[in-house]
Design an enzyme around this catalytic site. Structure first.
Site, PDB file in Angstrom:
ATOM      1  N   GLY A  12       0.821  -1.203   0.000  1.00 30.06           N
ATOM      2  CA  GLY A  12       0.000   0.000   0.000  1.00 30.06           C
ATOM      3  C   GLY A  12       0.856   1.254   0.000  1.00 30.06           C
ATOM      4  O   GLY A  12       1.872   1.316   0.692  1.00 30.06           O
ATOM      5  N   ARG A  73       0.711  -5.285  -6.204  1.00 29.56           N
ATOM      6  CA  ARG A  73       0.753  -6.582  -5.535  1.00 29.56           C
ATOM      7  C   ARG A  73       1.331  -7.597  -6.519  1.00 29.56           C
ATOM      8  O   ARG A  73       1.135  -7.472  -7.728  1.00 29.56           O
ATOM      9  CB  ARG A  73      -0.658  -7.012  -5.119  1.00 29.56           C
ATOM     10  CG  ARG A  73      -1.411  -5.972  -4.306  1.00 29.56           C
ATOM     11  CD  ARG A  73      -0.857  -5.785  -2.916  1.00 29.56           C
ATOM     12  NE  ARG A  73      -1.619  -4.810  -2.144  1.00 29.56           N
ATOM     13  CZ  ARG A  73      -1.315  -4.430  -0.911  1.00 29.56           C
ATOM     14  NH1 ARG A  73      -0.250  -4.933  -0.319  1.00 29.56           N
ATOM     15  NH2 ARG A  73      -2.052  -3.545  -0.280  1.00 29.56           N
ATOM     16  N   ASP A 104       4.925  -4.803   6.259  1.00 31.23           N
ATOM     17  CA  ASP A 104       5.196  -6.180   6.637  1.00 31.23           C
ATOM     18  C   ASP A 104       5.403  -7.101   5.440  1.00 31.23           C
ATOM     19  O   ASP A 104       6.362  -7.866   5.379  1.00 31.23           O
ATOM     20  CB  ASP A 104       4.029  -6.676   7.508  1.00 31.23           C
ATOM     21  CG  ASP A 104       4.192  -8.128   7.915  1.00 31.23           C
ATOM     22  OD1 ASP A 104       3.600  -8.992   7.230  1.00 31.23           O
ATOM     23  OD2 ASP A 104       4.893  -8.401   8.893  1.00 31.23           O
ATOM     24  N   THR A 127       4.269   2.715   5.787  1.00 31.70           N
ATOM     25  CA  THR A 127       2.916   2.198   5.910  1.00 31.70           C
ATOM     26  C   THR A 127       2.118   3.094   6.841  1.00 31.70           C
ATOM     27  O   THR A 127       2.631   3.519   7.885  1.00 31.70           O
ATOM     28  CB  THR A 127       2.897   0.751   6.463  1.00 31.70           C
ATOM     29  OG1 THR A 127       1.562   0.416   6.839  1.00 31.70           O
ATOM     30  CG2 THR A 127       3.809   0.580   7.669  1.00 31.70           C
ATOM     31  N   ASP A 129      -0.205   2.181   8.656  1.00 33.65           N
ATOM     32  CA  ASP A 129      -0.705   1.388   9.779  1.00 33.65           C
ATOM     33  C   ASP A 129       0.124   1.545  11.055  1.00 33.65           C
ATOM     34  O   ASP A 129      -0.377   1.286  12.148  1.00 33.65           O
ATOM     35  CB  ASP A 129      -0.755  -0.091   9.400  1.00 33.65           C
ATOM     36  CG  ASP A 129      -1.601  -0.352   8.169  1.00 33.65           C
ATOM     37  OD1 ASP A 129      -2.538   0.425   7.926  1.00 33.65           O
ATOM     38  OD2 ASP A 129      -1.319  -1.328   7.444  1.00 33.65           O
ATOM     39  N   ASP A 131       2.326  -0.345  12.272  1.00 30.62           N
ATOM     40  CA  ASP A 131       2.225  -1.616  12.995  1.00 30.62           C
ATOM     41  C   ASP A 131       3.521  -2.417  13.015  1.00 30.62           C
ATOM     42  O   ASP A 131       3.517  -3.588  13.413  1.00 30.62           O
ATOM     43  CB  ASP A 131       1.111  -2.472  12.386  1.00 30.62           C
ATOM     44  CG  ASP A 131       1.334  -2.780  10.907  1.00 30.62           C
ATOM     45  OD1 ASP A 131       2.201  -2.152  10.276  1.00 30.62           O
ATOM     46  OD2 ASP A 131       0.619  -3.650  10.367  1.00 30.62           O
ATOM     47  N   ARG A 173      -5.042  -2.251   8.788  1.00 30.16           N
ATOM     48  CA  ARG A 173      -4.757  -3.679   8.640  1.00 30.16           C
ATOM     49  C   ARG A 173      -5.285  -4.413   9.864  1.00 30.16           C
ATOM     50  O   ARG A 173      -6.472  -4.404  10.113  1.00 30.16           O
ATOM     51  CB  ARG A 173      -3.261  -3.932   8.406  1.00 30.16           C
ATOM     52  CG  ARG A 173      -2.986  -5.160   7.554  1.00 30.16           C
ATOM     53  CD  ARG A 173      -1.559  -5.185   7.046  1.00 30.16           C
ATOM     54  NE  ARG A 173      -0.592  -5.343   8.100  1.00 30.16           N
ATOM     55  CZ  ARG A 173       0.014  -6.502   8.392  1.00 30.16           C
ATOM     56  NH1 ARG A 173      -0.240  -7.570   7.674  1.00 30.16           N
ATOM     57  NH2 ARG A 173       0.890  -6.578   9.359  1.00 30.16           N
TER      58      ARG A 173
END
Length: 324
Positions: A12, A73, A104, A127, A129, A131, A173
């Site tokens: 992303g 992707r 990730d 990212t 996120d 995370d 996510r």
């Protein structure tokens, strides 16, 4: 000795990726290293979409969201045959090491490529996120957080005019960092995130906050994967348990990914890009560039991928106190 670096963005997109590409390119060139830009992530590496970059190629890109290198992707890269093709491109282009910008999945792919074909890989966390373990912030997170906050601020004008529960679905996510911090920043009544207790307990708590305020309208942020079906599923549960409410859902979607990166994300991306090049010059590999207490640090890719990053308990407590 590193003579040529390949750089790609994958997964992303996140605001600030362009600033990272710019930093990698200029830091490498200033040290006499050739930069090969790889378009469309690992798919482009397999297909050979490679261009030698000069400083002019990255001129003026720092204020733009998204990524000039594009992203895609790539199921083919998940196979050993696909990674073999990617390695053939690396050999053909005389690339000595890769700098991969993403999250990730990007790091997992880079680590596999490195293990199988002994290509030095450095990861830069890009990212929204936030995370990834081993860094206080990831590129794009601050910009996305500010975007969500502005959207919720705008929605509140309508929320105060109607006796309803407003549910705002937020990306992230499988992590609740964006949702929780955006809830605090926007003054939302509650946040529903996967790291907390059962969904119904969180819903009852969210509704309860509104009741204690003697009002029938509130804004609740919902992490997209806190429950299957996201905010729409939460709305159905609220309607079933509390027919007196009329929940409305707003899904922010890809609005959260776009926009000009904040100053924080531009600075973070620039520092990490320079640090990634320096790491390769210092013969480091298979590490992620992270930030801890405003200091650059290097973290093994394996740890960044495998260790779960926890939501801070004090932030959850702060939201509960502030929403009373």
């Amino acid at each position: 000795m590193i003579r040529t670096i390949g750089v790609l963005t994958s997964g992303g997109d996140a605001p600030g990726m362009n600033a990272a590409v710019r930093a990698v390119t200029r830091a490498a060139i200033s040290n006499g290293i050739v930069v090969k830009a790889i378009y469309r992530g690992y798919k482009g590496l397999i297909d050979g979409e490679v261009k030698t970059f000069s400083t002019q190629d990255v001129s003026g890109i720092i204020p733009h969201g998204g990524t000039i290198l594009k992203s895609a992707r790539c199921e083919e890269f998940r196979t050993i045959e696909g990674r073999q093709q990617a390695y053939e491109t690396i050999q053909r282009e005389n690339i000595d090491a890769l700098i991969v910008i993403g999250g990730d999945g990007t790091f997992t792919g880079g680590r596999m490529l490195s293990q199988e074909f002994h290509v030095p890989v450095i990861g830069i966390p890009g990212t929204i996120d936030n995370d990834l373990w081993g860094t206080d912030a990831t590129i794009g997170y601050d910009t996305a957080l500010n975007t969500i906050m502005r959207c919720v601020d705008t929605l509140r004008d309508t929320a105060t005019s109607h006796e309803r529960v407003f549910l705002v679905e937020v990306m992230g996510r499988d992590a609740g960092f964006l949702t929780l911090n955006a809830a605090i920043a926007s003054g939302a009544e509650a946040a529903i995130i996967p790291e907390r207790a059962t969904i119904m307990e969180q819903i009852e708590e969210a509704i309860g906050q509104g009741r204690r305020k003697s009002k029938n309208s509130s804004i609740v942020l919902v992490q997209e994967h806190a429950i299957e079906g996201g905010a729409q599923a939460v709305a159905k549960l609220i309607a079933q348990a509390h027919p007196e409410y009329s929940p409305r859902v707003t899904i922010l979607g890809h609005l959260q990914r776009g926009g000009s990166p904040t100053a924080f994300d531009r600075i973070l991306a620039s520092r990490m890009g320079v640090a990634a090049v320096q790491a390769l010059m210092d013969d480091q590999q298979n590490i992620m560039v992270g930030l801890h207490e405003d200091e650059i640090q290097y973290v093994p890719l394996s740890k960044a991928i495998q260790i779960k990053k926890d939501v801070k308990e004090d932030k959850w407590g702060a939201l509960k106190v502030l929403s009373i």
